[in-house]
Design an enzyme around this catalytic site. Structure first.
Site, PDB file in Angstrom:
ATOM      1  N   HIS A  57     -12.878  15.853  10.894  1.00 49.00           N
ATOM      2  CA  HIS A  57     -13.530  15.384  12.425  1.00 49.00           C
ATOM      3  C   HIS A  57     -12.516  14.913  13.308  1.00 49.00           C
ATOM      4  CE1 HIS A  57     -17.232  14.290  14.075  1.00 49.00           C
ATOM      5  NE2 HIS A  57     -16.395  13.551  14.686  1.00 49.00           N
ATOM      6  N   HIS A  59     -11.416  15.198  17.565  1.00 42.99           N
ATOM      7  CA  HIS A  59     -11.443  15.811  19.014  1.00 42.99           C
ATOM      8  C   HIS A  59     -10.173  15.929  19.692  1.00 42.99           C
ATOM      9  CE1 HIS A  59     -15.968  14.998  19.124  1.00 42.99           C
ATOM     10  NE2 HIS A  59     -15.582  13.899  18.108  1.00 42.99           N
ATOM     11  N   GLN A 152     -20.908  18.367  24.048  1.00 45.19           N
ATOM     12  CA  GLN A 152     -21.157  16.970  24.181  1.00 45.19           C
ATOM     13  C   GLN A 152     -22.066  16.400  24.745  1.00 45.19           C
ATOM     14  OE1 GLN A 152     -18.182  14.178  23.654  1.00 45.19           O
ATOM     15  NE2 GLN A 152     -20.024  13.441  23.377  1.00 45.19           N
ATOM     16  N   HIS A 210     -22.625  16.056  14.846  1.00 48.17           N
ATOM     17  CA  HIS A 210     -22.619  14.534  15.120  1.00 48.17           C
ATOM     18  C   HIS A 210     -23.856  14.198  14.994  1.00 48.17           C
ATOM     19  CE1 HIS A 210     -18.596  15.185  16.916  1.00 48.17           C
ATOM     20  NE2 HIS A 210     -18.537  14.017  17.376  1.00 48.17           N
ATOM     21  N   GLU A 213     -25.296   9.025  15.552  1.00 45.84           N
ATOM     22  CA  GLU A 213     -24.254   8.373  15.660  1.00 45.84           C
ATOM     23  C   GLU A 213     -24.668   6.950  16.777  1.00 45.84           C
ATOM     24  OE1 GLU A 213     -20.847   9.897  17.998  1.00 45.84           O
ATOM     25  OE2 GLU A 213     -19.460   8.053  17.369  1.00 45.84           O
ATOM     26  N   ASP A 309     -11.428  11.205  13.931  1.00 49.21           N
ATOM     27  CA  ASP A 309     -12.472  11.215  14.968  1.00 49.21           C
ATOM     28  C   ASP A 309     -11.442  11.246  16.309  1.00 49.21           C
ATOM     29  OD1 ASP A 309     -14.698  11.597  16.586  1.00 49.21           O
ATOM     30  OD2 ASP A 309     -15.457   9.665  16.129  1.00 49.21           O
TER      31      ASP A 309
HETATM   32 FE   FE2 Z   1     -16.710  12.984  17.045  1.00 48.55          FE
END
Ligand code: FE2
Length: 427
Positions: A57, A59, A152, A210, A213, A309
């Site tokens: 995971h 970005h 996103q 995701h 969260e 992450d």
């Molecule tokens: Fe993430």
């Protein structure tokens, strides 16, 4: 019999000492003692030889952008998303690619040879998607890079996200992503999980959402993700990332939920470094630590990995591509400090993460791809304690990174002149 590369005297994660003979890109022999010609011999005596680190995971479109155009003052997820929204129009293909490639260099130096990165699809230009597809091709000789189409700003909430997410998949992005807790309503979040899983089923793809969260104990999209996985026969191909709301959920509900996740074969990917700093920001004291219920999920038979992450981006101001940092934080927050639990945390950032990503070719067995890391530690727990130096990194049968063992020179009267913090013999 001869080998292209021979790793001598390494200690494997199970505690056995073995030599590893490599031909081409493949492990050809794993035996207690190999006496054979080799193009090159790496002396790993007394050092841990492990499968490569794997990050399920990340970005990569945002990494190394910290401070552009400003920092996240509140430290919250929502300000991070807003800040990323300010940064997006400023992105260029060249800058995204250069930062991603710089991060990949860091990754190789840390023995991190497989990464699943989400890539934002809420941009009509799909600039980051195209840049990361190029990066994927360029690093393929030494890193397995998996891309997740990640809306996103919300699959439904952002007007063109649905269309652009499908375009990204058409361009060759590997995995279907989503963000149900950021849709306008709980119902929209639920609906997005259903549609995203259907898209993956139609295309034969994996899913990594995701999921929940948030600190909201009523955010329960993981339930829908498990349901759709079961309904569509996607067992083993679906992951729920973060799952932080589970930290705050009612215990009775969790006692029903965990068997459903296990039954559906949905994997869990907490991201301890990020979850611990992003969640709980609205609390006073006691302040919730937003990591999901890791030991309880493992006990319920759920496959649980740990992800990085973020590194130096709108959500996190630190990070070095070190999966030992991730596991170290994870074992503290989850209170997994027994010897068996600590060893498991090491496995989570190597073999378990590889299984979550479907990378069956990784591992230290004969016939597996010859990718591994030699660590300045005697066993996995020591590697965690020291966040041990990566002495040698091998990818597809080639040495791709090396550094010397580093002891510290002391200048103290009557004391040993060199010190190293290993507790077991360095051989
Ligand atoms: Fe993430």
């Amino acid at each position: 019999m001869s080998f292209d590369l021979l790793i001598k005297g390494g200690i494997l994660p199970d505690g056995t000492t073995s030599d590893i003979g490599i031909r081409g890109e493949v492990i050809a022999a794993v035996e207690p003692s190999i006496s054979a010609e080799a193009g090159r011999v790496v002396d790993a005596s007394g050092s841990l030889v492990a499968p490569p680190f794997v990050d399920p995971h990340f970005h990569m479109d945002a990494t190394l952008s910290y401070g552009i155009p400003r920092i996240n003052a509140s430290g919250t997820l929502l300000e991070g998303i807003a800040l990323w929204g300010e940064l997006k129009p400023l992105l260029t293909h060249e800058a995204v690619k250069a930062r991603a490639l710089a991060y990949c260099d860091w990754a190789v130096s840390m023995g991190l040879l497989a990464i699943r990165t989400h890539v934002d699809t809420c941009d009509d230009r799909l600039l980051a998607v195209e840049a990361l597809l190029e990066v994927k091709r360029e690093v393929a000789p030494y890193i397995d890079l998996q891309l997740v189409a990640f809306p996103q700003d919300g699959f439904y909430r952002s007007p063109t996200a649905r269309h652009n997410t499908i375009r990204a998949l058409d361009l060759g992005v590997d995995v279907v992503g989503g963000i149900p807790h950021f849709e306008r309503t709980m119902a929209d979040g639920t609906r997005s999980v259903t549609e995203l899983c259907a898209i993956a089923a139609d295309r034969g793809l994996m899913v990594d959402v995701h999921c929940d969260e948030t600190d909201d104990p009523m955010s329960r999209h993981i339930e829908q993700l498990a349901f759709e996985t079961q309904r569509l026969g996607l067992q083993g191909r679906v992951a729920g990332s973060h799952l932080t709301s589970m930290h705050s959920m009612d215990n009775y509900y969790v006692s029903k939920l965990l068997p459903l996740i296990a039954e559906a074969g949905v994997s869990a990917i907490p991201n301890p470094l990020i979850n611990i700093v992003i969640q709980g920001r609205h609390d006073t004291y006691p302040k919730r630590r937003g990591m999901t219920r890791v030991p309880e999920m493992i006990k319920a038979g759920i496959r649980v990995g740990f992800g990085q992450d973020c590194v130096l981006d709108p959500w996190y101001p630190l990070g070095t591509a070190d999966m030992l940092d991730v596991a170290f934080m994870g074992l503290h927050v989850a209170q997994m400090t027994s010897p068996a639990d600590m060893a498991r945390c090491f496995d989570m950032v190597t073999s378990v993460n590889a299984a979550i990503m479907g990378l069956d070719h990784l591992g230290l067995g004969v016939g597996k791809r010859a990718s591994m890391v030699v660590l300045d530690a005697g066993d996995p727990v020591e590697a965690l304690r020291l966040r041990a130096e990566r002495l040698c990194v091998i990818s597809r049968g080639k040495v791709v990174a090396e550094r010397p063992r580093r002891d510290t020179q002391l200048s103290l009267p009557g004391r040993p002149s060199r010190v190293n913090r290993r507790h077991k013999s360095a051989g």
